[in-house]
Design an enzyme around this catalytic site. Structure first.
Site, short mmCIF file in Angstrom:
data_model
loop_
_atom_site.label_atom_id
_atom_site.label_comp_id
_atom_site.label_asym_id
_atom_site.label_seq_id
_atom_site.Cartn_x
_atom_site.Cartn_y
_atom_site.Cartn_z
N PRO A 2 1.10 -1.36 0.11
CA PRO A 2 0.14 -0.04 0.42
C PRO A 2 0.41 1.15 -0.45
CG PRO A 2 0.18 -1.11 2.07
CD PRO A 2 0.78 -2.12 1.78
N LYS A 53 4.40 4.36 6.22
CA LYS A 53 4.37 3.30 6.89
C LYS A 53 4.24 3.25 7.86
CE LYS A 53 4.67 2.34 1.67
NZ LYS A 53 5.68 1.40 1.14
N GLN A 70 5.51 -3.55 8.61
CA GLN A 70 6.60 -4.01 7.92
C GLN A 70 5.75 -5.36 6.17
OE1 GLN A 70 7.65 -5.89 11.54
NE2 GLN A 70 10.04 -4.63 11.10
N ASN A 169 5.35 3.73 -5.74
CA ASN A 169 5.41 3.04 -6.94
C ASN A 169 4.46 3.25 -7.42
OD1 ASN A 169 7.12 2.39 -8.56
ND2 ASN A 169 6.02 0.29 -8.79
#
Ligand SMILES: [Zn+2]
Length: 279
Positions: A2, A53, A70, A169
């Site tokens: 994500p 994150k 993670q 990305n």
């Protein structure tokens, strides 16, 4: 994996479920955190906010829970006190009288005085988050011009969470297309107009995705829905190899940049600036 907008939407859902309501129970799997359980009862969650994150769950007694999922960690929302059947191991449970939020499988979990959590080594290394409302184009432009970042190829810089947190990305491809820039170019090679356009895209594209992506039709009917169907987020280039560029009709290309797939329009995003077509 994500990216910032999806992580923030997940954090919003957790906060909607439990924020502002007193906790009736707190439970940690980690022995080092057990002594925090009793003190959390009766306290309220003020906010649940992603930083890169990681997720920061801020309580009203001056403490903040830091968690990083993670690869395997995941938060779930359940009815109060419910523990869904799963093979995952429960690591944190925060229960209100109505709903519970449950963290499974994550191992990077700690409690911090809220005033010092920014000194957590992971957070201290992060750049500003593209989805933080306070971040403006001027600050992004100034980071682009800093000695630390200006010599880096954009294709690698735009994935570096130390430059800007919350990027990822698909956002990288969409931002570079929006700004009309090839991933091999570097901030120091850009003229003022290009740098300004890139700074604008670095804020606008993630924010548009956050407000619109993945919203079910039913959500669009809600009064608090911030976008409208006309500006729903759609990939312009990402995952669209061989399809026509929405701006010029050329075939979209796929390349590897910083070991991950990147999509671009060879005509709208030329590697050589002299060939750049006005957009
Ligand atoms: Zn094009």
């Amino acid at each position: 994996m994500p990216e910032g907008p999806e992580i923030r939407r997940a954090a919003d859902r957790l906060a909607e479920a439990v924020a502002g309501r007193p906790l009736v129970r707190a439970w940690f799997a980690f022995p080092a955190l057990k002594h925090h359980e009793a003190g959390l009862v009766g306290r309220r969650i003020e906010s649940i906010t992603p930083r890169g994150k990681a997720l920061l769950t801020r309580f009203d007694h001056g403490w903040t829970l830091y968690s990083h999922n993670q690869l395997y960690g995941t938060w779930k929302i359940a009815a109060a006190g419910e523990r869904p059947a799963t093979t995952r191991s429960l690591r944190v449970a925060l229960d209100t009288a109505d709903r519970s939020i449950l963290l499974y499988s994550a191992s990077d979990v700690s409690m911090w005085p809220s005033s010092t959590v920014d000194s957590h080594p992971f957070l201290a290394a992060l750049g500003p988050d593209v989805l933080e409302p306070g971040l403006d184009a001027r600050e992004v432009e100034s980071r682009l011009g800093s000695p630390r970042f200006r010599g880096r190829a954009l294709g690698s810089l735009l994935l570096d969470q130390r430059f800007l947190a919350g990027m990822g990305n698909y956002l990288r491809s969409e931002v570079l297309f929006d700004a009309g820039l090839h991933p091999a170019r570097r901030p120091r090679d850009l003229d003022d107009g290009e740098r300004g356009r890139l700074a604008g895209s670095l804020l606008a594209i993630p924010r548009l995705s956050y407000h619109t992506r993945g919203i079910a039709p039913a959500d669009r009917m809600r009064d608090d829905y911030l976008g409208d169907a006309a500006d729903a987020f759609r990939f312009q280039v990402f995952g669209r190899e061989g399809q026509p560029c929405p701006a010029c009709g050329s075939a979209i290309a796929r390349i590897d940049a910083a070991s991950r797939r990147l999509y671009l329009c060879p005509r709208c995003q030329p590697a050589d600036r002299a060939a750049a077509a006005p957009r």
